[in-house]
Design a protein around this motif. Sequence first.
Motif, mmCIF file in Angstrom:
data_model
loop_
_atom_site.group_PDB
_atom_site.id
_atom_site.type_symbol
_atom_site.label_atom_id
_atom_site.label_comp_id
_atom_site.label_asym_id
_atom_site.label_seq_id
_atom_site.Cartn_x
_atom_site.Cartn_y
_atom_site.Cartn_z
ATOM 1 N N ALA A 72 8.022 -13.222 -43.093
ATOM 2 C CA ALA A 72 9.381 -12.683 -43.137
ATOM 3 C C ALA A 72 10.251 -13.491 -44.088
ATOM 4 C CB ALA A 72 9.986 -12.670 -41.736
ATOM 5 N N ALA A 73 10.099 -14.811 -44.054
ATOM 6 C CA ALA A 73 10.890 -15.660 -44.952
ATOM 7 C C ALA A 73 10.531 -15.395 -46.411
ATOM 8 C CB ALA A 73 10.659 -17.129 -44.607
ATOM 9 N N ALA A 74 9.236 -15.180 -46.673
ATOM 10 C CA ALA A 74 8.808 -14.896 -48.043
ATOM 11 C C ALA A 74 9.384 -13.589 -48.558
ATOM 12 C CB ALA A 74 7.282 -14.859 -48.105
ATOM 13 N N LEU A 75 9.710 -12.676 -47.632
ATOM 14 C CA LEU A 75 10.308 -11.403 -48.016
ATOM 15 C C LEU A 75 11.812 -11.528 -48.273
ATOM 16 C CD1 LEU A 75 8.495 -9.085 -45.429
ATOM 17 C CD2 LEU A 75 8.023 -9.252 -47.887
ATOM 18 N N GLY A 76 12.383 -12.699 -47.963
ATOM 19 C CA GLY A 76 13.810 -12.903 -48.167
ATOM 20 C C GLY A 76 14.640 -12.711 -46.918
ATOM 21 N N ALA A 77 13.984 -12.790 -45.730
ATOM 22 C CA ALA A 77 14.696 -12.526 -44.481
ATOM 23 C C ALA A 77 15.441 -13.744 -43.940
ATOM 24 C CB ALA A 77 13.714 -12.016 -43.416
ATOM 25 N N GLY A 78 15.181 -14.924 -44.465
ATOM 26 C CA GLY A 78 15.857 -16.111 -43.975
ATOM 27 C C GLY A 78 14.976 -17.331 -44.100
ATOM 28 N N THR A 79 15.294 -18.369 -43.313
ATOM 29 C CA THR A 79 14.521 -19.611 -43.323
ATOM 30 C C THR A 79 13.858 -19.805 -41.975
ATOM 31 O OG1 THR A 79 16.473 -20.890 -42.651
ATOM 32 C CG2 THR A 79 16.048 -20.687 -45.014
ATOM 33 N N VAL A 80 12.681 -20.387 -41.999
ATOM 34 C CA VAL A 80 11.914 -20.580 -40.773
ATOM 35 C C VAL A 80 12.401 -21.827 -40.039
ATOM 36 C CG1 VAL A 80 9.621 -20.952 -39.790
ATOM 37 C CG2 VAL A 80 9.909 -19.468 -41.797
ATOM 38 N N GLY A 81 12.611 -21.697 -38.736
ATOM 39 C CA GLY A 81 12.973 -22.842 -37.920
ATOM 40 C C GLY A 81 14.345 -22.720 -37.298
ATOM 41 N N PRO A 82 14.603 -23.500 -36.237
ATOM 42 C CA PRO A 82 15.886 -23.426 -35.528
ATOM 43 C C PRO A 82 17.016 -24.035 -36.348
ATOM 44 C CG PRO A 82 14.543 -25.205 -34.642
ATOM 45 C CD PRO A 82 13.673 -24.473 -35.615
ATOM 46 N N PRO A 83 18.242 -23.619 -36.074
ATOM 47 C CA PRO A 83 19.401 -24.163 -36.801
ATOM 48 C C PRO A 83 19.782 -25.543 -36.272
ATOM 49 C CG PRO A 83 20.135 -22.618 -35.149
ATOM 50 C CD PRO A 83 18.633 -22.576 -35.113
ATOM 51 N N ALA A 84 20.535 -26.270 -37.074
ATOM 52 C CA ALA A 84 21.000 -27.594 -36.644
ATOM 53 C C ALA A 84 22.132 -27.483 -35.629
ATOM 54 C CB ALA A 84 21.452 -28.404 -37.859
ATOM 55 N N ALA A 85 22.868 -26.388 -35.673
ATOM 56 C CA ALA A 85 23.986 -26.147 -34.753
ATOM 57 C C ALA A 85 23.918 -24.696 -34.283
ATOM 58 C CB ALA A 85 25.308 -26.424 -35.458
ATOM 59 N N PRO A 86 24.573 -24.371 -33.163
ATOM 60 C CA PRO A 86 24.515 -22.987 -32.665
ATOM 61 C C PRO A 86 24.981 -21.972 -33.709
ATOM 62 C CG PRO A 86 25.458 -24.434 -31.012
ATOM 63 C CD PRO A 86 25.344 -25.248 -32.264
ATOM 64 N N VAL A 87 24.221 -20.887 -33.848
ATOM 65 C CA VAL A 87 24.598 -19.813 -34.766
ATOM 66 C C VAL A 87 25.578 -18.882 -34.082
ATOM 67 C CG1 VAL A 87 22.430 -19.922 -36.042
ATOM 68 C CG2 VAL A 87 22.617 -18.416 -34.039
ATOM 69 N N ASP A 88 26.155 -17.977 -34.842
ATOM 70 C CA ASP A 88 27.125 -17.042 -34.262
ATOM 71 C C ASP A 88 26.473 -16.115 -33.250
ATOM 72 O OD1 ASP A 88 29.283 -18.027 -35.775
ATOM 73 O OD2 ASP A 88 28.671 -16.816 -37.494
ATOM 74 N N ILE A 89 25.286 -15.592 -33.575
ATOM 75 C CA ILE A 89 24.607 -14.669 -32.663
ATOM 76 C C ILE A 89 23.105 -14.763 -32.881
ATOM 77 C CG2 ILE A 89 24.669 -12.672 -34.225
ATOM 78 C CD1 ILE A 89 25.261 -10.954 -31.676
ATOM 79 N N ALA A 90 22.353 -14.621 -31.801
ATOM 80 C CA ALA A 90 20.892 -14.572 -31.866
ATOM 81 C C ALA A 90 20.446 -13.173 -31.474
ATOM 82 C CB ALA A 90 20.277 -15.602 -30.930
ATOM 83 N N VAL A 91 19.562 -12.609 -32.283
ATOM 84 C CA VAL A 91 18.997 -11.287 -32.018
ATOM 85 C C VAL A 91 17.575 -11.485 -31.510
ATOM 86 C CG1 VAL A 91 18.385 -9.055 -32.998
ATOM 87 C CG2 VAL A 91 20.399 -10.279 -33.848
ATOM 88 N N LEU A 92 17.335 -11.068 -30.271
ATOM 89 C CA LEU A 92 16.024 -11.248 -29.653
ATOM 90 C C LEU A 92 15.189 -9.990 -29.885
ATOM 91 C CD1 LEU A 92 17.208 -12.829 -26.283
ATOM 92 C CD2 LEU A 92 16.859 -13.928 -28.508
ATOM 93 N N ALA A 93 14.242 -10.088 -30.812
ATOM 94 C CA ALA A 93 13.397 -8.946 -31.157
ATOM 95 C C ALA A 93 12.024 -9.140 -30.518
ATOM 96 C CB ALA A 93 13.285 -8.798 -32.665
ATOM 97 N N VAL A 94 12.016 -9.080 -29.188
ATOM 98 C CA VAL A 94 10.798 -9.286 -28.409
ATOM 99 C C VAL A 94 10.607 -8.089 -27.486
ATOM 100 C CG1 VAL A 94 10.996 -11.791 -28.543
ATOM 101 C CG2 VAL A 94 12.052 -10.570 -26.617
ATOM 102 N N PRO A 95 9.395 -7.887 -26.936
ATOM 103 C CA PRO A 95 9.173 -6.754 -26.033
ATOM 104 C C PRO A 95 10.103 -6.784 -24.828
ATOM 105 C CG PRO A 95 7.080 -7.694 -26.734
ATOM 106 C CD PRO A 95 8.152 -8.628 -27.211
ATOM 107 N N PRO A 96 10.387 -5.614 -24.236
ATOM 108 C CA PRO A 96 11.344 -5.549 -23.119
ATOM 109 C C PRO A 96 11.029 -6.504 -21.979
ATOM 110 C CG PRO A 96 10.779 -3.344 -23.864
ATOM 111 C CD PRO A 96 9.891 -4.283 -24.616
ATOM 112 N N GLY A 97 9.753 -6.645 -21.639
ATOM 113 C CA GLY A 97 9.385 -7.504 -20.529
ATOM 114 C C GLY A 97 9.581 -8.982 -20.794
#
Length: 392
Positions: free
Chosen positions: A40-65
């Motif tokens: 995903a990062a190679a496609l230009g979607a962002g950088t891999v790894g957690p941020p140093a400080a809290p981000v504005d919003i996190a989008v959880l793209a995981v299965p419902p369960g």
Amino acid sequence: MRTAAVVGTGLIGTSVALALARREVGVHLLDVDESAARTAAALGAGTVGPPAAPVDIAVLAVPPGCVGEVLAAQQAKGLARSYTDVASVKAGPEQDALKLADPSCYIGGHPMAGRELSGPLAASATLFEGRSWVLTPTGATGTDTLNRALEVVALCAAVPVVMESCAHDRAVALVSHTPHLVAALMAARLEHMSDDASHLAGQGLRDVTRIAGGDPRLWGDILDGNAGAVADVLEALAVDLGTAVAALRGLAGDDADARAEGMVRVSDLLDRGRRGRGRVAGKHGQKPTRCTPVHVLIGDQAGELARLLATVADLDVNVEEVSIDHSPAERSGLVELVVEASAAVRMARRLTEFGWEVQRPQPRADPTPQAVVPPPKAGAERRRVPLVTGTA
């Protein structure tokens, strides 16, 4: 919005990340499968790894369960100020979110877009453009969280729709989850079909079974999370299937009364289907316009479809749908361009002038009821068409 995190870099998560990154949002990519995050990062979607400080919003793209567990874990780590998810079932994740230490920072979400393909390589920054994106705030959802989620929807060029979680689950059971299961059931009938039957398969069969190509594990999780609502729709469908079977058995017999009743029932089912199809909204949720398909024959060589679409773009005609049906016997394909009926003849004429082979436009069936050919009267001879085999 300056920063965001996307947890889960499959089709939907990567598409969200690409859309946000395109709008200069700093996106952090997290995934238990690091290779997916790196892709995903190679496609230009962002950088891999957690941020140093809290981000504005996190989008959880995981299965419902998994939403509840992932949400609790990321909130405990302080990943973001607000959280949303993109799961296609909402009541279960909402119940889990209300158990959080701070439920005000969560709002459920579901973009009504996707593909039968999966993984980051199938993602697109434009996947959500013009599509509905459901948000399901609870009484505990904070204003800041709602506003951040609305900003995500806007940055992805989607259309926000606010619903209660249970109403959402009932709706998607009808318009998404049951259709997928029915497509899978139909596709399962094809598992052992003969080569002869396979060679006869056309665009209609591909249309009916296309979504059956989705990830079985993901869809198993979706159906598990919305099992009751899907079962309700499937139970009603089973009643109509029983009616159809009985009607067709009557038509297959020689009893004139049974055949007459069978034709009435079959006609009623087909008529109801056409009316129901007419209720499906067109682009951007608007009422469907009366459309006509224009069919163009193209060669099966690289760049031919692109050349046709470039020609169409110069005609200043709004194309509602595009599909292509490849000929199994010839190296050619038939492209269907669905346009407003008033533009079809002009478009066909102009394409012909540009050298394309165009079939005469035929209006699509109107969703209003039509007269039905009555069944034969009692005692009338049943004509059977002989099966012709061999070559001429």
